[in-house]
Design a protein around this motif. Structure first.
Motif, PDB file in Angstrom:
ATOM      1  N   VAL A 142      94.495  52.037 -15.549  1.00  0.00           N
ATOM      2  CA  VAL A 142      93.134  51.629 -15.918  1.00  0.00           C
ATOM      3  C   VAL A 142      92.954  50.205 -15.427  1.00  0.00           C
ATOM      4  CG1 VAL A 142      92.866  53.158 -17.910  1.00  0.00           C
ATOM      5  CG2 VAL A 142      93.936  50.939 -18.209  1.00  0.00           C
ATOM      6  N   SER A 143      91.720  49.851 -15.004  1.00  0.00           N
ATOM      7  CA  SER A 143      91.476  48.512 -14.476  1.00  0.00           C
ATOM      8  C   SER A 143      89.980  48.316 -14.319  1.00  0.00           C
ATOM      9  CB  SER A 143      92.188  48.313 -13.134  1.00  0.00           C
ATOM     10  OG  SER A 143      91.648  49.213 -12.157  1.00  0.00           O
ATOM     11  N   TRP A 144      89.642  47.050 -14.023  1.00  0.00           N
ATOM     12  CA  TRP A 144      88.273  46.704 -13.648  1.00  0.00           C
ATOM     13  C   TRP A 144      88.299  46.365 -12.164  1.00  0.00           C
ATOM     14  CZ3 TRP A 144      83.782  46.601 -16.559  1.00  0.00           C
ATOM     15  CH2 TRP A 144      83.918  46.891 -17.927  1.00  0.00           C
ATOM     16  N   ALA A 145      87.454  47.025 -11.414  1.00  0.00           N
ATOM     17  CA  ALA A 145      87.465  46.819  -9.960  1.00  0.00           C
ATOM     18  C   ALA A 145      86.058  47.073  -9.418  1.00  0.00           C
ATOM     19  CB  ALA A 145      88.476  47.743  -9.285  1.00  0.00           C
ATOM     20  N   ARG A 146      85.852  46.580  -8.187  1.00  0.00           N
ATOM     21  CA  ARG A 146      84.559  46.765  -7.530  1.00  0.00           C
ATOM     22  C   ARG A 146      84.737  47.747  -6.384  1.00  0.00           C
ATOM     23  NH1 ARG A 146      79.745  44.320  -7.310  1.00  0.00           N
ATOM     24  NH2 ARG A 146      80.466  42.725  -8.783  1.00  0.00           N
ATOM     25  N   GLY A 147      83.896  48.783  -6.408  1.00  0.00           N
ATOM     26  CA  GLY A 147      83.937  49.776  -5.350  1.00  0.00           C
ATOM     27  C   GLY A 147      82.585  49.898  -4.683  1.00  0.00           C
ATOM     28  N   THR A 148      82.349  51.086  -4.069  1.00  0.00           N
ATOM     29  CA  THR A 148      81.085  51.301  -3.366  1.00  0.00           C
ATOM     30  C   THR A 148      79.898  51.357  -4.308  1.00  0.00           C
ATOM     31  OG1 THR A 148      81.466  53.683  -3.470  1.00  0.00           O
ATOM     32  CG2 THR A 148      82.237  52.528  -1.492  1.00  0.00           C
ATOM     33  N   LEU A 149      80.138  51.690  -5.602  1.00  0.00           N
ATOM     34  CA  LEU A 149      79.065  51.774  -6.591  1.00  0.00           C
ATOM     35  C   LEU A 149      78.986  50.540  -7.473  1.00  0.00           C
ATOM     36  CD1 LEU A 149      79.426  55.518  -7.667  1.00  0.00           C
ATOM     37  CD2 LEU A 149      77.843  54.516  -6.001  1.00  0.00           C
ATOM     38  N   GLY A 150      79.727  49.513  -7.137  1.00  0.00           N
ATOM     39  CA  GLY A 150      79.701  48.274  -7.914  1.00  0.00           C
ATOM     40  C   GLY A 150      80.905  48.141  -8.825  1.00  0.00           C
ATOM     41  N   GLU A 151      80.891  47.039  -9.645  1.00  0.00           N
ATOM     42  CA  GLU A 151      82.010  46.774 -10.550  1.00  0.00           C
ATOM     43  C   GLU A 151      81.962  47.736 -11.718  1.00  0.00           C
ATOM     44  OE1 GLU A 151      84.173  42.998 -12.811  1.00  0.00           O
ATOM     45  OE2 GLU A 151      82.087  42.835 -12.125  1.00  0.00           O
ATOM     46  N   SER A 152      83.140  48.198 -12.118  1.00  0.00           N
ATOM     47  CA  SER A 152      83.191  49.175 -13.199  1.00  0.00           C
ATOM     48  C   SER A 152      84.575  49.157 -13.823  1.00  0.00           C
ATOM     49  CB  SER A 152      82.882  50.581 -12.679  1.00  0.00           C
ATOM     50  OG  SER A 152      83.848  50.943 -11.694  1.00  0.00           O
ATOM     51  N   ALA A 153      84.633  49.684 -15.053  1.00  0.00           N
ATOM     52  CA  ALA A 153      85.908  49.949 -15.712  1.00  0.00           C
ATOM     53  C   ALA A 153      86.329  51.348 -15.300  1.00  0.00           C
ATOM     54  CB  ALA A 153      85.754  49.847 -17.232  1.00  0.00           C
ATOM     55  N   ARG A 154      87.474  51.451 -14.650  1.00  0.00           N
ATOM     56  CA  ARG A 154      87.853  52.722 -14.059  1.00  0.00           C
ATOM     57  C   ARG A 154      89.257  53.112 -14.447  1.00  0.00           C
ATOM     58  NH1 ARG A 154      86.839  51.755  -7.947  1.00  0.00           N
ATOM     59  NH2 ARG A 154      84.924  50.940  -8.880  1.00  0.00           N
ATOM     60  N   ALA A 155      89.480  54.447 -14.455  1.00  0.00           N
ATOM     61  CA  ALA A 155      90.796  55.023 -14.735  1.00  0.00           C
ATOM     62  C   ALA A 155      91.152  55.993 -13.616  1.00  0.00           C
ATOM     63  CB  ALA A 155      90.774  55.739 -16.085  1.00  0.00           C
ATOM     64  N   LYS A 156      92.412  55.982 -13.223  1.00  0.00           N
ATOM     65  CA  LYS A 156      92.911  56.860 -12.159  1.00  0.00           C
ATOM     66  C   LYS A 156      94.080  57.655 -12.717  1.00  0.00           C
ATOM     67  CE  LYS A 156      91.686  53.710  -8.338  1.00  0.00           C
ATOM     68  NZ  LYS A 156      90.709  54.587  -7.629  1.00  0.00           N
ATOM     69  N   VAL A 157      94.012  58.953 -12.595  1.00  0.00           N
ATOM     70  CA  VAL A 157      95.099  59.820 -13.072  1.00  0.00           C
ATOM     71  C   VAL A 157      95.470  60.784 -11.941  1.00  0.00           C
ATOM     72  CG1 VAL A 157      94.333  59.656 -15.471  1.00  0.00           C
ATOM     73  CG2 VAL A 157      93.504  61.523 -14.047  1.00  0.00           C
ATOM     74  N   PRO A 158      96.702  61.197 -11.883  1.00  0.00           N
ATOM     75  CA  PRO A 158      97.110  62.137 -10.818  1.00  0.00           C
ATOM     76  C   PRO A 158      96.658  63.569 -11.136  1.00  0.00           C
ATOM     77  CG  PRO A 158      98.988  61.589 -12.210  1.00  0.00           C
ATOM     78  CD  PRO A 158      97.847  60.730 -12.684  1.00  0.00           C
ATOM     79  N   THR A 203      79.981  51.499 -15.729  1.00  0.00           N
ATOM     80  CA  THR A 203      79.433  50.181 -15.366  1.00  0.00           C
ATOM     81  C   THR A 203      79.495  49.241 -16.573  1.00  0.00           C
ATOM     82  OG1 THR A 203      77.187  50.814 -15.994  1.00  0.00           O
ATOM     83  CG2 THR A 203      77.877  51.267 -13.720  1.00  0.00           C
ATOM     84  N   ARG A 204      79.338  47.936 -16.279  1.00  0.00           N
ATOM     85  CA  ARG A 204      79.344  46.941 -17.357  1.00  0.00           C
ATOM     86  C   ARG A 204      78.163  47.151 -18.300  1.00  0.00           C
ATOM     87  NH1 ARG A 204      82.849  42.812 -17.400  1.00  0.00           N
ATOM     88  NH2 ARG A 204      84.070  42.406 -15.511  1.00  0.00           N
ATOM     89  N   ASP A 205      77.012  47.483 -17.737  1.00  0.00           N
ATOM     90  CA  ASP A 205      75.857  47.713 -18.602  1.00  0.00           C
ATOM     91  C   ASP A 205      76.129  48.845 -19.573  1.00  0.00           C
ATOM     92  OD1 ASP A 205      74.604  45.675 -17.293  1.00  0.00           O
ATOM     93  OD2 ASP A 205      73.488  47.001 -15.930  1.00  0.00           O
ATOM     94  N   ARG A 206      76.775  49.864 -19.097  1.00  0.00           N
ATOM     95  CA  ARG A 206      77.099  51.003 -19.959  1.00  0.00           C
ATOM     96  C   ARG A 206      78.146  50.613 -20.993  1.00  0.00           C
ATOM     97  NH1 ARG A 206      77.671  54.322 -23.040  1.00  0.00           N
ATOM     98  NH2 ARG A 206      77.786  56.603 -22.841  1.00  0.00           N
TER      99      ARG A 206
END
Length: 587
Positions: A142-158, A203-206
């Motif tokens: 889990v992390s906060w990162a900026r991608g093509t849709l903007g900055e967001s709190a994101r989780a990556k699972v296999p 997103t941060r707003d969310r």
């Protein structure tokens, strides 16, 4: 000109400064507390968003159709059809999860990081913008990162191939042991391990959409705290102004300096009390005159003060302008005043002046005046008697002249109303007691010289002698008048021993009552009601009601002598007072 105006600019009052400072402190504390709350709440929301994203990603990655389709598309060298993928089951599952949870995106990739599902169909088939290596090695992140849709709190699972759950621990251990990318690629082959990854973001707003709502109670509490601090500060300012009477700190410093200078530099004693009778000021001179030890902070009623002074300082009593009290062996003139400021009662102040020397000098002058008058009368009478004797001798009346001389010898040179006056031959004392005898006779009291009287020397200090003896005789005359003897009397005995003079004065009164100190002011010898005089204390009455006895003792002790009560009374006499005066007789 600017500097002059700034110097003349009025400064804020101390109470106002305290009010402003308290408000600043309250506001600063509220802001600091609010900032801490916001920071903690933001961290909580971020952790909650990360946990939600992780749970959604795990849910999508665990769907069988997603696992099966991703495993099929993750075969090395397989060509991807973007149009088919945009309408395929993986895209549909991702879009459904996104709509259901309100996530910013739900992205699914193959084992190389190529998008198999994306909210923007045009980006399907492209590499993801953030590294998928950790998830492809079997780790959930889990992390906060900026991608093509903007900055967001994101989780990556296999995403694991169907039937490959048992290999998850092996992949995780391989990553923990430092397995490189090639090993991870080999472990992710279909049917044997990780075949892709799912990435979910908010997103941060969310994430922060509930922050304002959660902050409303905190803001309300902060406003209430500021208002409470304002009210408390106003009350404290009001009390501070009332307690200090509006005096500023720099003025208080000046007042303290002036007080110390005045109290320490004057010869008078100063004793101040609050309205409740508690002592607030007692300078060293007052402590010395009243024999007080650390009286500040103690109620007046607990101090051993003279009756007159204690009554004057009593909060419930009227304030006399001045009074005379006896403190130990000292005669004090006391001026008591009430102190007020702006209509507020601040208590009372007593100024004590030592009048012992003045009082002693006054009584000494009275005694000397009486002695002078007696000597003048004696000289005049003696001259008349010499003329009478000379006339008898001129007429040849020798016998009558002898008889006249015998009568003079028996009664003394002057016909004082003093019985056995011939027993005292010292001229000063003889004349003084003769004058006292006249005063006593006018009041109906007989003054007599005792049988033990024997005076061989000459008085060298008639002032102290007449002061002590005069006070004792005056008290004895008053006590005799208060007695039951129909012919009141006072008996004086005088005896010298070298340079020491011994005096004894006895009266026919009722004596000194048990438990009464005759050397204390206003300690009655007899019950006033018993004498038919129910009135208040009279300083001119018997032993202990005035200042004569304490003053006599003070005068005697200055010369190394003393005055004491030899007998409180007997069957045939009243009180007997004795005195010893050192160095007043020339042998």
């Amino acid at each position: 000109m600017t500097d002059d105006r700034s110097r003349r600019r009025p400064r804020l009052r101390f109470a106002t400064q305290v009010l402003v400072l308290q408000l600043v402190v309250v506001v600063a504390v509220v802001l600091l507390t609010s900032a801490v709350f916001v920071r903690v709440e933001v961290a909580r929301l971020e952790r909650a968003a990360e946990g939600t994203a992780l749970a959604i990603a795990q849910s999508v990655a665990a769907q069988d159709d997603v696992r099966t389709e991703v495993a099929r598309l993750s075969v090395d060298g397989t060509a991807l059809d973007r149009t088919a993928l945009a309408d395929g089951p993986v895209q549909q599952a991702a879009l459904a999860a996104q709509r259901r949870t309100g996530a910013l995106f739900v992205v699914v990739t193959d084992d190389r990081g190529v998008r198999l599902a994306h909210p923007d169909p045009d980006r399907i088939g492209e590499m993801v913008s953030t590294s998928p290596d950790a998830a492809l090695r079997g780790r959930e992140t889990v992390s906060w990162a900026r991608g093509t849709l903007g900055e967001s709190a994101r989780a990556k699972v296999p995403v694991y191939a169907p039937g490959a759950d048992a290999t998850r621990a092996d992949a995780t251990r391989a990553d923990a042991d430092g397995t490189d990318g090639a090993d991870a690629s080999r472990a992710s082959r279909p049917g044997t391990g990780v075949v892709g990854e799912v990435s979910v973001g908010f997103t941060r707003d969310r994430v922060y959409d509930t922050l304002v709502e959660d902050s409303v109670p905190v803001v309300g509490a902060a406003v209430a705290a500021v208002l409470l601090g304002l009210v408390a500060s106003l009350l404290l300012r009001r009390r501070l102004v009332r307690l200090t009477l509006g005096v500023q700190p720099e003025e208080l410093v000046t007042l303290v300096q002036n007080q110390q200078a005045v109290l320490g530099g004057v010869d008078e004693g100063v004793l101040a009390t609050r309205p409740d009778g508690t002592v607030t000021v007692c300078n060293p001179e007052a402590a010395r005159l009243l024999a007080l030890a650390d009286p500040v902070g103690r109620p007046v009623r607990e101090l051993a003060l003279p009756v007159g002074l204690a009554a004057a300082l009593d909060p419930g009593a009227s304030v006399p302008s001045s009074t005379t009290v006896v403190a130990g062996t000292r005669v004090l003139l006391v001026d008591v005043r009430s102190v007020t400021r702006d209509g507020v009662d601040l208590g009372r102040v007593a100024v004590l002046r030592d009048r012992t020397d003045v009082e002693a000098l006054s009584r000494r002058l009275d005694a000397v005046g009486s002695l002078t008058e007696a000597l003048r009368a004696q000289r005049h009478e003696f001259a008349n008697r010499l003329h009478a004797i000379a006339g008898l001798l001129d007429l040849g009346e020798t016998g009558r002249a002898r008889s006249y001389l015998a009568d003079v010898q028996e009664r003394g040179p002057l016909r004082y109303p003093v019985q056995h006056a011939d027993r005292l031959t010292e001229p000063y004392l003889q004349a003084f007691l003769g004058a006292k005898g006249v005063e006593a006779a006018e009041r109906g009291v007989l003054l007599r010289i005792g049988a033990e009287t024997m005076m061989q020397g000459t008085v060298t200090d008639p002032g102290d002698c007449t002061t002590v003896l005069g006070n004792l005789v005056d008290n004895a005359v008053t006590a005799a008048l208060q007695g039951d003897d129909p012919t009141p009397w006072v008996e004086v005995e005088v005896l010298d021993d070298g340079a020491v003079l011994h005096l004894s004065v006895m009266d026919s009164g009722q004596g000194v009552a048990d438990g009464v100190d005759p050397f204390a002011r206003r300690s009655p010898v007899v019950d006033p009601a018993a004498t038919g005089d129910p009135g208040g204390p009279d300083p001119d009455r018997a032993h202990g009601w005035g200042i004569g006895l304490p003053l006599s003792r003070e005068v005697a002790r200055r010369r190394g002598g003393d005055v004491w009560l030899a007998s409180a009374g007997g069957d045939d006499h009243g009180a007997v007072f004795c005195a010893r005066l050192e160095g007043v007789v020339r042998p």
